[in-house]
Design a protein around this motif. Structure first.
Motif, mmCIF file in Angstrom:
data_model
loop_
_atom_site.group_PDB
_atom_site.id
_atom_site.type_symbol
_atom_site.label_atom_id
_atom_site.label_comp_id
_atom_site.label_asym_id
_atom_site.label_seq_id
_atom_site.Cartn_x
_atom_site.Cartn_y
_atom_site.Cartn_z
ATOM 1 N N TYR A 128 26.223 19.986 -25.557
ATOM 2 C CA TYR A 128 24.891 19.393 -25.621
ATOM 3 C C TYR A 128 25.045 17.952 -26.073
ATOM 4 O O TYR A 128 25.859 17.647 -26.951
ATOM 5 C CB TYR A 128 24.007 20.149 -26.622
ATOM 6 C CG TYR A 128 22.637 19.543 -26.751
ATOM 7 C CD1 TYR A 128 21.652 19.802 -25.806
ATOM 8 C CD2 TYR A 128 22.325 18.691 -27.797
ATOM 9 C CE1 TYR A 128 20.391 19.232 -25.906
ATOM 10 C CE2 TYR A 128 21.063 18.125 -27.904
ATOM 11 C CZ TYR A 128 20.107 18.392 -26.957
ATOM 12 O OH TYR A 128 18.858 17.823 -27.051
ATOM 13 N N ARG A 153 17.654 23.759 -22.027
ATOM 14 C CA ARG A 153 17.784 24.206 -23.414
ATOM 15 C C ARG A 153 16.667 25.178 -23.763
ATOM 16 O O ARG A 153 16.899 26.205 -24.399
ATOM 17 C CB ARG A 153 17.766 22.982 -24.338
ATOM 18 C CG ARG A 153 17.852 23.344 -25.801
ATOM 19 C CD ARG A 153 18.004 22.146 -26.683
ATOM 20 N NE ARG A 153 16.793 21.344 -26.772
ATOM 21 C CZ ARG A 153 16.558 20.476 -27.742
ATOM 22 N NH1 ARG A 153 17.461 20.264 -28.690
ATOM 23 N NH2 ARG A 153 15.448 19.777 -27.760
ATOM 24 N N THR A 191 21.448 22.009 -31.782
ATOM 25 C CA THR A 191 20.906 21.071 -30.786
ATOM 26 C C THR A 191 19.530 20.566 -31.208
ATOM 27 O O THR A 191 19.198 19.411 -30.957
ATOM 28 C CB THR A 191 20.827 21.684 -29.368
ATOM 29 O OG1 THR A 191 19.785 22.657 -29.297
ATOM 30 C CG2 THR A 191 22.164 22.276 -28.942
#
Length: 139
Positions: free
Chosen positions: A32, A58, A114
């Motif tokens: 990511y 995501r 993330t």
């Protein structure tokens, strides 16, 4: 798992679900970057020279931990059995189909990292539209 201020990576153990056979263990690398805040790149290491790479939204992986998500080429859904929570990922392409299952915990930990890099709803702040348009015009 590794992360910096703008990137996160993780190795995820998963199983290739094969009908009427024992599941085949594999490793996938998840990447990511804040430069592409909506996407997670997953490289499936299948024993071939080069890994098979897919790009997932995501949000699709995040929602898929809790409830069924996706349609078409990529579907993700949770499953509980034998006291273990897993997430299933089904992929379909013109070249074939595959289904994987993975433990929820390491995937959820990666996704959490993330969201520390780019919080939900703030992805647009990390996209450089001028650079994206220029890249497409020059291609």
């Amino acid at each position: 798992m590794n992360s910096s201020g703008t990137t996160a990576t993780a190795e995820l153990g998963l199983r290739l679900v094969v009908p009427d056979r024992t599941a085949v263990p594999l490793v996938a690398r998840l990447d990511y970057t804040a430069d592409d805040p909506y996407a997670i790149k997953v490289a499936f290491h299948t024993g071939e020279d080069e890994p098979v790479e897919w790009i997932f939204a995501r949000e699709l992986l995040t929602v898929g931990i809790v409830r069924a998500a996706g349609e078409g080429d990529v579907r993700v859904w949770p499953e509980s059995g034998n006291g273990e929570r897993t997430v299933n990922i089904a992929l379909s392409s013109p070249f074939g189909q595959a289904q994987f299952d993975a433990p929820v915990s390491p995937l959820a930990e990666f996704l959490h990292r993330t969201y520390e890099i780019v919080p939900a709803g703030r992805e647009g702040e990390f996209v450089n539209l001028d650079a994206e348009i220029e890249q497409h015009l020059l291609a």
